[in-house]
Design a protein around this motif. Structure first.
Motif, PDB file in Angstrom:
ATOM      1  N   GLY A   1       0.793  -1.219   0.000  1.00 48.68           N
ATOM      2  CA  GLY A   1       0.000   0.000   0.000  1.00 48.68           C
ATOM      3  C   GLY A   1       0.826   1.269   0.000  1.00 48.68           C
ATOM      4  N   PHE A   2       2.080   1.167  -0.400  1.00 49.76           N
ATOM      5  CA  PHE A   2       2.938   2.351  -0.418  1.00 49.76           C
ATOM      6  C   PHE A   2       2.862   3.008  -1.792  1.00 49.76           C
ATOM      7  CE2 PHE A   2       5.035  -0.764   2.422  1.00 49.76           C
ATOM      8  CZ  PHE A   2       4.815  -0.097   3.620  1.00 49.76           C
ATOM      9  N   THR A   3       2.454   4.252  -1.814  1.00 49.55           N
ATOM     10  CA  THR A   3       2.406   4.951  -3.097  1.00 49.55           C
ATOM     11  C   THR A   3       3.661   5.797  -3.230  1.00 49.55           C
ATOM     12  OG1 THR A   3       1.048   6.582  -1.971  1.00 49.55           O
ATOM     13  CG2 THR A   3      -0.086   5.050  -3.437  1.00 49.55           C
ATOM     14  N   VAL A   4       4.662   5.198  -3.807  1.00 52.28           N
ATOM     15  CA  VAL A   4       5.918   5.905  -4.026  1.00 52.28           C
ATOM     16  C   VAL A   4       6.209   5.934  -5.524  1.00 52.28           C
ATOM     17  CG1 VAL A   4       6.864   5.261  -1.771  1.00 52.28           C
ATOM     18  CG2 VAL A   4       7.321   3.807  -3.722  1.00 52.28           C
ATOM     19  N   ASP A   5       6.950   6.934  -5.944  1.00 49.96           N
ATOM     20  CA  ASP A   5       7.366   7.009  -7.342  1.00 49.96           C
ATOM     21  C   ASP A   5       8.701   6.298  -7.486  1.00 49.96           C
ATOM     22  OD1 ASP A   5       5.132   8.479  -7.911  1.00 49.96           O
ATOM     23  OD2 ASP A   5       6.127  10.418  -7.677  1.00 49.96           O
ATOM     24  N   LEU A   6       8.711   5.271  -8.313  1.00 44.76           N
ATOM     25  CA  LEU A   6       9.919   4.460  -8.477  1.00 44.76           C
ATOM     26  C   LEU A   6      10.639   4.798  -9.771  1.00 44.76           C
ATOM     27  CD1 LEU A   6       9.208   0.701  -7.708  1.00 44.76           C
ATOM     28  CD2 LEU A   6      10.406   2.384  -6.323  1.00 44.76           C
ATOM     29  N   SER A   7      11.934   4.921  -9.674  1.00 44.12           N
ATOM     30  CA  SER A   7      12.759   4.973 -10.876  1.00 44.12           C
ATOM     31  C   SER A   7      13.796   3.868 -10.741  1.00 44.12           C
ATOM     32  CB  SER A   7      13.490   6.307 -10.985  1.00 44.12           C
ATOM     33  OG  SER A   7      12.578   7.372 -10.921  1.00 44.12           O
ATOM     34  N   THR A   8      14.217   3.319 -11.863  1.00 46.53           N
ATOM     35  CA  THR A   8      15.192   2.237 -11.801  1.00 46.53           C
ATOM     36  C   THR A   8      16.357   2.507 -12.732  1.00 46.53           C
ATOM     37  OG1 THR A   8      13.365   0.722 -11.427  1.00 46.53           O
ATOM     38  CG2 THR A   8      15.470  -0.271 -11.941  1.00 46.53           C
ATOM     39  N   VAL A   9      17.552   2.228 -12.234  1.00 43.05           N
ATOM     40  CA  VAL A   9      18.749   2.265 -13.078  1.00 43.05           C
ATOM     41  C   VAL A   9      19.496   0.960 -12.842  1.00 43.05           C
ATOM     42  CG1 VAL A   9      19.012   4.772 -13.167  1.00 43.05           C
ATOM     43  CG2 VAL A   9      19.996   3.498 -11.268  1.00 43.05           C
ATOM     44  N   SER A  10      20.360   0.594 -13.797  1.00 38.73           N
ATOM     45  CA  SER A  10      20.858  -0.773 -13.747  1.00 38.73           C
ATOM     46  C   SER A  10      22.275  -0.946 -13.193  1.00 38.73           C
ATOM     47  CB  SER A  10      20.755  -1.414 -15.131  1.00 38.73           C
ATOM     48  OG  SER A  10      21.526  -0.669 -16.025  1.00 38.73           O
ATOM     49  N   ASP A  11      22.962   0.134 -12.889  1.00 35.27           N
ATOM     50  CA  ASP A  11      24.238  -0.010 -12.167  1.00 35.27           C
ATOM     51  C   ASP A  11      24.653   1.325 -11.551  1.00 35.27           C
ATOM     52  OD1 ASP A  11      25.693   1.585 -13.958  1.00 35.27           O
ATOM     53  OD2 ASP A  11      26.350  -0.120 -15.144  1.00 35.27           O
ATOM     54  N   GLY A  12      25.781   1.302 -10.856  1.00 34.99           N
ATOM     55  CA  GLY A  12      26.232   2.480 -10.137  1.00 34.99           C
ATOM     56  C   GLY A  12      26.520   3.679 -11.031  1.00 34.99           C
ATOM     57  N   HIS A  13      27.127   3.431 -12.191  1.00 32.57           N
ATOM     58  CA  HIS A  13      27.434   4.546 -13.100  1.00 32.57           C
ATOM     59  C   HIS A  13      26.154   5.236 -13.553  1.00 32.57           C
ATOM     60  CE1 HIS A  13      31.680   4.094 -13.306  1.00 32.57           C
ATOM     61  NE2 HIS A  13      31.640   2.861 -13.791  1.00 32.57           N
ATOM     62  N   GLU A  14      25.167   4.392 -13.917  1.00 31.90           N
ATOM     63  CA  GLU A  14      23.915   4.959 -14.383  1.00 31.90           C
ATOM     64  C   GLU A  14      23.221   5.708 -13.245  1.00 31.90           C
ATOM     65  OE1 GLU A  14      21.714   2.665 -17.588  1.00 31.90           O
ATOM     66  OE2 GLU A  14      20.240   2.712 -15.977  1.00 31.90           O
ATOM     67  N   ALA A  15      23.326   5.164 -12.034  1.00 33.89           N
ATOM     68  CA  ALA A  15      22.723   5.822 -10.867  1.00 33.89           C
ATOM     69  C   ALA A  15      23.359   7.193 -10.629  1.00 33.89           C
ATOM     70  CB  ALA A  15      22.883   4.945  -9.636  1.00 33.89           C
ATOM     71  N   GLN A  16      24.673   7.258 -10.818  1.00 32.61           N
ATOM     72  CA  GLN A  16      25.343   8.548 -10.642  1.00 32.61           C
ATOM     73  C   GLN A  16      24.906   9.554 -11.704  1.00 32.61           C
ATOM     74  OE1 GLN A  16      28.882   9.275  -8.856  1.00 32.61           O
ATOM     75  NE2 GLN A  16      29.638   7.174  -8.853  1.00 32.61           N
ATOM     76  N   ARG A  17      24.729   9.078 -12.933  1.00 36.30           N
ATOM     77  CA  ARG A  17      24.245   9.980 -13.990  1.00 36.30           C
ATOM     78  C   ARG A  17      22.831  10.454 -13.660  1.00 36.30           C
ATOM     79  NH1 ARG A  17      26.994   6.438 -17.505  1.00 36.30           N
ATOM     80  NH2 ARG A  17      25.091   5.417 -18.193  1.00 36.30           N
ATOM     81  N   PHE A  18      22.019   9.532 -13.112  1.00 32.20           N
ATOM     82  CA  PHE A  18      20.653   9.882 -12.702  1.00 32.20           C
ATOM     83  C   PHE A  18      20.697  10.998 -11.653  1.00 32.20           C
ATOM     84  CE2 PHE A  18      16.942   9.656 -10.045  1.00 32.20           C
ATOM     85  CZ  PHE A  18      15.895   9.272 -10.862  1.00 32.20           C
ATOM     86  N   LEU A  19      21.525  10.799 -10.614  1.00 35.82           N
ATOM     87  CA  LEU A  19      21.566  11.755  -9.496  1.00 35.82           C
ATOM     88  C   LEU A  19      22.142  13.107  -9.934  1.00 35.82           C
ATOM     89  CD1 LEU A  19      22.757   9.331  -6.681  1.00 35.82           C
ATOM     90  CD2 LEU A  19      20.480  10.316  -6.926  1.00 35.82           C
ATOM     91  N   ARG A  20      23.015  13.085 -10.917  1.00 34.87           N
ATOM     92  CA  ARG A  20      23.616  14.332 -11.399  1.00 34.87           C
ATOM     93  C   ARG A  20      22.894  14.862 -12.634  1.00 34.87           C
ATOM     94  NH1 ARG A  20      28.714  11.495  -9.619  1.00 34.87           N
ATOM     95  NH2 ARG A  20      28.860  12.367  -7.525  1.00 34.87           N
ATOM     96  N   ARG A  21      21.849  14.184 -13.044  1.00 32.51           N
ATOM     97  CA  ARG A  21      21.012  14.578 -14.196  1.00 32.51           C
ATOM     98  C   ARG A  21      21.814  14.749 -15.466  1.00 32.51           C
ATOM     99  NH1 ARG A  21      17.776  18.956 -10.775  1.00 32.51           N
ATOM    100  NH2 ARG A  21      16.498  17.479  -9.654  1.00 32.51           N
ATOM    101  N   GLU A  22      22.635  13.765 -15.738  1.00 33.53           N
ATOM    102  CA  GLU A  22      23.481  13.863 -16.921  1.00 33.53           C
ATOM    103  C   GLU A  22      22.805  13.230 -18.127  1.00 33.53           C
ATOM    104  OE1 GLU A  22      27.628  13.754 -14.345  1.00 33.53           O
ATOM    105  OE2 GLU A  22      27.146  12.081 -15.682  1.00 33.53           O
TER     106      GLU A  22
END
Lengths: 148, 148
Positions: free
Chosen positions: B30-51
């Protein structure tokens, strides 16, 4: 002492005896198998963790620390910053348990490495439920370092 | 937490099956959260830095759920990078992994993880685990207000 029945050691850093009593009651009420140790401020908590003085010479390493923010001598923020800088203490998760609702405190706590920020519910039943959910996460769901 | 918006969770996970399971478990809880998924650490860093084009409009997550074993940049390297970045370090990172090694548990907490969850293989156990995780991070604790 009764280490067989206690699977976890919890260090509560809290200067208010009434609040410490409430945490103890909530742990027992929720059947959490934790040996609760209490330090009254950040300085005493550091003495505990570093096993300084005869009182803390045999102090067991906690699996989890519950930390009040506003305390005399050394407050929660200073204590949190201090232990996260010590390589052999920094892996112990520290959960903030406070009456402060100030957003600045929330952000600063996570910035310093807090593993959760709980605003103490004033209602006793809500407080019990909060400790239950905290216990479900830390003592049932997750694996802690140096767990017995 | 504030009721104005859904909490945002970033899953760093290379197994598409695990990501689907996570979505299912969050819905079950019952948790309404917005999920995003990335497939490794490099991609996660690009996500967080909006690259790049793909992450140009990425929102800062309130919580990160991190697998340890991934191609590209692994979980521990990513965790270390996030916790060394002044602008990102306040985001709590929970490790969710199949690894049962004590060394991984310790290293995760040493690097600043705020929980180490062993992925249950049984689907019902997995749903229960996510329920406890959600009760703690989405209901009990206060997370920093996210200005974005």
């Amino acid at each position: 002492m009764s280490t067989e029945q206690h699977r976890f050691v919890v260090l509560l850093v809290e200067d208010e005896p009434a609040d410490a009593h409430l945490v103890k009651a909530a742990i027992s009420e929720n059947h959490i198998l934790a040996d609760l140790r209490i330090a009254v401020d950040g300085r005493e908590a550091l003495e505990y963790l570093r096993r300084q003085g005869p009182r803390f010479a045999d102090a067991p390493r906690p699996n989890l620390i519950l930390l009040d923010l506003n305390m005399p001598r050394m407050d929660g923020r200073e204590f949190l910053a201090a232990i996260k800088q010590e390589p052999y203490l920094r892996d112990i998760p520290v959960v903030i348990l406070t009456t402060s609702e100030v957003e600045r405190d929330v952000l600063a706590s996570y910035h310093l490495g807090a593993a959760g920020y709980i605003t103490k519910p004033v209602d006793v039943l809500q407080f019990m439920a909060a400790i239950r959910d905290l216990g479900d996460y830390w003592f049932d769901l997750v694996r802690l370092p140096h767990q017995k | 937490m504030s009721e104005q918006r859904n909490l945002r969770v970033l899953i760093v996970e290379d197994e598409p099956g695990d990501e689907r399971l996570m979505r299912l478990a969050l819905r079950q809880g019952g948790f309404t959260v917005d999920l995003s998924t990335v497939s490794d650490g490099h991609e996660a860093q690009r996500f967080l830095r909006r690259e790049g084009e793909r992450f140009g409009h990425a929102s800062r997550p309130d919580l990160i759920l991190l697998d340890l074993k991934m191609p590209g940049q692994n979980g521990l390297e990513f965790l270390a990078a996030v916790k060394q970045d002044e602008r990102l370090r306040a985001i709590p990172v929970v490790v969710i992994t199949t690894s049962t090694l004590d060394a991984d548990v310790l290293a995760a907490y040493q690097h600043g993880a705020v929980g180490y969850v062993q992925k249950p293989t049984d689907i019902n156990e997995f749903i229960k685990a996510i329920d406890k995780l959600g009760q703690y991070w989405f209901e009990l604790v206060r997370l920093p207000e996210n200005p974005e």
